[in-house]
Design a protein around this motif. Sequence first.
Motif, short mmCIF file in Angstrom:
data_model
loop_
_atom_site.label_atom_id
_atom_site.label_comp_id
_atom_site.label_asym_id
_atom_site.label_seq_id
_atom_site.Cartn_x
_atom_site.Cartn_y
_atom_site.Cartn_z
N HIS A 1 0.83 -1.21 0.00
CA HIS A 1 0.00 0.00 0.00
C HIS A 1 0.86 1.26 0.00
O HIS A 1 0.49 2.27 -0.64
CB HIS A 1 -0.95 0.00 1.20
N ARG A 2 1.99 1.23 0.66
CA ARG A 2 2.88 2.38 0.64
C ARG A 2 3.39 2.64 -0.77
O ARG A 2 3.34 3.78 -1.26
CB ARG A 2 4.07 2.15 1.59
N ASP B 1 0.47 3.79 -3.13
CA ASP B 1 0.10 5.19 -2.96
C ASP B 1 1.10 6.12 -3.65
O ASP B 1 0.71 7.10 -4.30
CB ASP B 1 0.01 5.54 -1.47
N GLU B 2 2.38 5.80 -3.52
CA GLU B 2 3.40 6.62 -4.18
C GLU B 2 3.26 6.55 -5.69
O GLU B 2 3.35 7.57 -6.39
CB GLU B 2 4.79 6.14 -3.76
N GLU C 1 0.04 8.36 -6.93
CA GLU C 1 0.19 9.82 -6.82
C GLU C 1 0.94 10.36 -8.02
O GLU C 1 0.58 11.40 -8.58
CB GLU C 1 0.93 10.17 -5.53
N GLU D 1 -6.20 -1.08 -10.18
CA GLU D 1 -5.76 -0.05 -9.23
C GLU D 1 -5.73 1.33 -9.89
O GLU D 1 -6.09 2.34 -9.26
CB GLU D 1 -4.40 -0.39 -8.65
N ALA E 1 -8.05 4.53 -8.81
CA ALA E 1 -7.41 5.80 -8.47
C ALA E 1 -7.98 6.95 -9.29
O ALA E 1 -8.21 8.04 -8.75
CB ALA E 1 -5.90 5.69 -8.68
#
Length: 275
Positions: A110-111, A114-115, A118, A147, A151
């Motif tokens: 998840h880290r 997210d990066e 973004e 994903e 997003a």
Amino acid sequence: MSKRILMVLSEYGYWAEELVGPLEVFDARGYRTTFATPTGKRARALPPSLDPEYVDPPLGRTVTTPDMARRGRELDESNRLDNPLSLADLIPERPYYSAINHLRALEEYHRRLDEALEGVLSSFDALVIVGGSGPIVDLANNERLHELILAFVAADKPILGECYGVAPLAFARDLETRTSLLWGKHVTGHPKEYDYKDGTGFLGVEFNMGPPPYPLEYILRDATGPDGGFHGNVGKELSVIVDYPFVTARSTPDSTLAGELLVEVLENGLRRYGW
């Protein structure tokens, strides 16, 4: 400032007009377009989509004009589709639940996710999933593409899906709820009447699939639920539906209109069309 479009293509073959149609619309508007494939392999057009004499079995007629065949071949033979982004490099892979130290692996996933997302969302204004039979193989159930779709929806950015490129929209789901993003939405896509009875083909695969492995219309009817709807528009020449943030196109002849309507969404705030 010009809009930036991310176009995702299958590595098992795209239908030429379903790329050429919207891409020419974007080019005319001065948009910047970037291509991506599941593993970074260069996408190629399906041979029937470059053949003006190919007769589409369900429709009983040719579907590619000589001019479109020429434009499709010129694009396919150019270097424009060289070196696409790789979804495998761009988006991390969710670990199996059987993975050792799963909790830590999921946190790390998840880290990294997210990066990655973004970066993508800051770089693009819209996502396009090009159709053809290829998406059946490597886009419909591609979790990395899912994903991306999740997003873009969360960021309130539009997504265009064409033909079998609509399928990932039905399968992209938050794993907490498992509810389709299309629940309550109105969409179009490949109707049952347009499905082949035999000869569904893919690049790089040495067998005859026969009919498509799934009827997209049934999937979309179930995914949209009782308050949404599937619109096959069988018997009508064109079928494109806008139910923001989704723009969906049924098949080959809808490609240019789909691109034009995505422009209307991006520039003029169009939120509904075709239903």
